[in-house]
Design a protein around this motif. Sequence first.
Motif, PDB file in Angstrom:
ATOM      1  N   LEU A 133       0.668  -1.458   0.232  1.00 18.27           N
ATOM      2  CA  LEU A 133      -0.474   0.129   0.074  1.00 18.27           C
ATOM      3  C   LEU A 133       1.031   1.202   0.263  1.00 18.27           C
ATOM      4  CD1 LEU A 133      -3.056   1.009   0.330  1.00 18.27           C
ATOM      5  CD2 LEU A 133      -2.643   1.177   2.511  1.00 18.27           C
ATOM      6  N   ILE A 134       0.612   2.308  -1.190  1.00 18.86           N
ATOM      7  CA  ILE A 134       1.331   3.414  -0.995  1.00 18.86           C
ATOM      8  C   ILE A 134       0.294   4.498  -0.659  1.00 18.86           C
ATOM      9  CG2 ILE A 134       2.782   4.918  -2.836  1.00 18.86           C
ATOM     10  CD1 ILE A 134       3.674   2.226  -3.834  1.00 18.86           C
ATOM     11  N   GLU A 135       0.706   5.412   0.040  1.00 19.43           N
ATOM     12  CA  GLU A 135      -0.236   6.469   0.458  1.00 19.43           C
ATOM     13  C   GLU A 135      -0.042   7.710  -0.428  1.00 19.43           C
ATOM     14  OE1 GLU A 135      -0.116   7.259   4.670  1.00 19.43           O
ATOM     15  OE2 GLU A 135      -0.377   5.135   5.374  1.00 19.43           O
ATOM     16  N   THR A 136      -0.785   8.415  -1.156  1.00 20.79           N
ATOM     17  CA  THR A 136      -1.083   9.294  -1.655  1.00 20.79           C
ATOM     18  C   THR A 136      -1.789  10.428  -1.042  1.00 20.79           C
ATOM     19  OG1 THR A 136      -0.652  10.004  -4.142  1.00 20.79           O
ATOM     20  CG2 THR A 136      -2.072   7.879  -3.461  1.00 20.79           C
ATOM     21  N   ARG A 137      -2.210  11.869  -2.043  1.00 22.23           N
ATOM     22  CA  ARG A 137      -2.886  12.421  -1.603  1.00 22.23           C
ATOM     23  C   ARG A 137      -3.318  13.025  -3.159  1.00 22.23           C
ATOM     24  NH1 ARG A 137       0.065  17.167   2.338  1.00 22.23           N
ATOM     25  NH2 ARG A 137      -2.311  17.640   1.939  1.00 22.23           N
ATOM     26  N   ASP A 138      -4.745  13.353  -3.118  1.00 24.39           N
ATOM     27  CA  ASP A 138      -4.995  14.407  -4.366  1.00 24.39           C
ATOM     28  C   ASP A 138      -4.829  15.297  -4.413  1.00 24.39           C
ATOM     29  OD1 ASP A 138      -6.967  11.737  -5.368  1.00 24.39           O
ATOM     30  OD2 ASP A 138      -8.472  11.803  -3.920  1.00 24.39           O
ATOM     31  N   GLY A 139      -5.404  15.835  -5.141  1.00 24.67           N
ATOM     32  CA  GLY A 139      -5.271  17.479  -5.685  1.00 24.67           C
ATOM     33  C   GLY A 139      -4.488  17.475  -7.096  1.00 24.67           C
ATOM     34  N   GLU A 140      -4.873  19.142  -7.108  1.00 26.30           N
ATOM     35  CA  GLU A 140      -3.639  19.542  -8.837  1.00 26.30           C
ATOM     36  C   GLU A 140      -2.169  19.599  -8.567  1.00 26.30           C
ATOM     37  OE1 GLU A 140      -5.005  19.101 -11.561  1.00 26.30           O
ATOM     38  OE2 GLU A 140      -7.253  19.058 -10.864  1.00 26.30           O
ATOM     39  N   PRO A 141      -2.479  20.457  -6.592  1.00 28.60           N
ATOM     40  CA  PRO A 141      -0.725  20.557  -6.356  1.00 28.60           C
ATOM     41  C   PRO A 141      -0.005  19.128  -6.941  1.00 28.60           C
ATOM     42  CG  PRO A 141      -2.187  21.638  -5.265  1.00 28.60           C
ATOM     43  CD  PRO A 141      -2.882  20.480  -6.130  1.00 28.60           C
ATOM     44  N   HIS A 142      -0.732  18.316  -7.195  1.00 30.52           N
ATOM     45  CA  HIS A 142       0.599  16.995  -6.444  1.00 30.52           C
ATOM     46  C   HIS A 142       0.162  15.411  -7.857  1.00 30.52           C
ATOM     47  CE1 HIS A 142       0.449  17.243  -2.364  1.00 30.52           C
ATOM     48  NE2 HIS A 142      -0.823  17.392  -2.160  1.00 30.52           N
ATOM     49  N   LYS A 143      -0.255  16.612  -8.709  1.00 27.94           N
ATOM     50  CA  LYS A 143      -0.600  16.026 -10.193  1.00 27.94           C
ATOM     51  C   LYS A 143       0.584  16.540 -10.828  1.00 27.94           C
ATOM     52  CE  LYS A 143      -3.919  15.777 -13.930  1.00 27.94           C
ATOM     53  NZ  LYS A 143      -5.344  16.079 -14.181  1.00 27.94           N
ATOM     54  N   THR A 144       1.774  16.031 -10.865  1.00 30.01           N
ATOM     55  CA  THR A 144       3.111  16.265 -10.934  1.00 30.01           C
ATOM     56  C   THR A 144       4.224  15.057 -11.914  1.00 30.01           C
ATOM     57  OG1 THR A 144       4.242  16.513  -8.853  1.00 30.01           O
ATOM     58  CG2 THR A 144       3.465  18.327  -9.610  1.00 30.01           C
ATOM     59  N   LEU A 145       4.880  15.924 -13.212  1.00 26.33           N
ATOM     60  CA  LEU A 145       5.856  14.789 -12.869  1.00 26.33           C
ATOM     61  C   LEU A 145       6.311  14.139 -11.595  1.00 26.33           C
ATOM     62  CD1 LEU A 145       7.066  15.727 -16.489  1.00 26.33           C
ATOM     63  CD2 LEU A 145       5.520  14.119 -16.512  1.00 26.33           C
ATOM     64  N   ALA A 146       6.788  15.150 -10.546  1.00 24.25           N
ATOM     65  CA  ALA A 146       7.964  14.449  -9.827  1.00 24.25           C
ATOM     66  C   ALA A 146       7.089  13.511  -9.091  1.00 24.25           C
ATOM     67  CB  ALA A 146       7.691  15.590  -8.945  1.00 24.25           C
TER      68      ALA A 146
END
Length: 366
Positions: A83-96
């Motif tokens: 399980l990998i935790e992530t976050r929703d939201g446009e600021p996290h929608k990046t190549l990084a």
Amino acid sequence: MQSDTRDNSSERGKSSEHSRSDQGGGPGRVRVELGERSYDVHIGAGVRHRLAETVAELGAGRAVIVSARPADLVPDPGVPYRLIETRDGEPHKTLATVGELCRRFADAGLTRGDVVVSCGGGTTTDTVGLAAALYHRGVPVIHLPTSLLAQVDASTGGKTAVNLPEGKNLVGTYWQPKAVLCDTDHLATLPEREWRNGYGEIARCHFIGAGDLRGRTTVEQITASVRRKAEIVSADERDTGPRHLLNYGHTLAHALETETGFDLRHGEAVAIGTAFVGRLAGALGRIDQARTDEHLAVVRHYGLPWRLPGSADIDRLIALMRLDKKAAGTAPGRLAFVLDGPDGAELVPDVPEEAVKDCLAGMDRD
């Protein structure tokens, strides 16, 4: 790797302002017909619990689940998983973010014989889908969309993309999921603004052939919206013709998202874009006043914004709209939009810039 079993039945029945009887209706299934890449979209209460069955059908030996939701909301995939935790939201929608996910996939030992599962909103399905498409040049992915916007639109169709500072969705590819499980139980705890975010895409569907969905149950609205998208994607997977219809209201919407630093949510921006293209089609004589007014009426029915943000700069919006992929090859001083007309919505590649400026200038401001 970790594997465990979680009972998520306690999540059912939780309420919010929109968790009411209009979410009812039996489970639906929509088939996206793409030959050997065809897949099913399951819609209804509890369908997330089909995950283990779906993974077994793929024959995957392991899974990586990328989730923006609490761990106890993630169903057991039936195989060893990480399980990998992530976050929703446009600021996290990046190549990084995509690069970091691919590194985590490598650390988990993921192979083409395994599967990636996304669990979250539309930005999560976009980002995880792109990471799955790139890692090992493509590993299978299953989407478990948990927001209304993701269930209505983002999780189906195979478009994956991330943003650049210069604009929205400028880096991406096509990577179809193996299945989509739209569990409406996930919607019970959505805040009001997330409902509006999804309703923006439902309102847009009114004008691209899904029919009038006002007054329908949530399951019916999602199913009708997904069915219409599946029809269009099946006819034009790579966005060279009819798939342009899905961008109804999106040309201005993407510009507004970038211009406001994503203070506007995607569906909110699509709602403003939908009201705008109705106004623009009317100004160009493509539709009559009644149809122009219908655009605004549908947007307002869902409690969506229709005014331009007070800080929006018209020249900046037009510059951003020139980056839209539909504008490729458009003559100087012209722009491209999907607009309503006597034969329904279609791509209009040669709209005078002055007409666009006039319509924007004539819109109400917040």
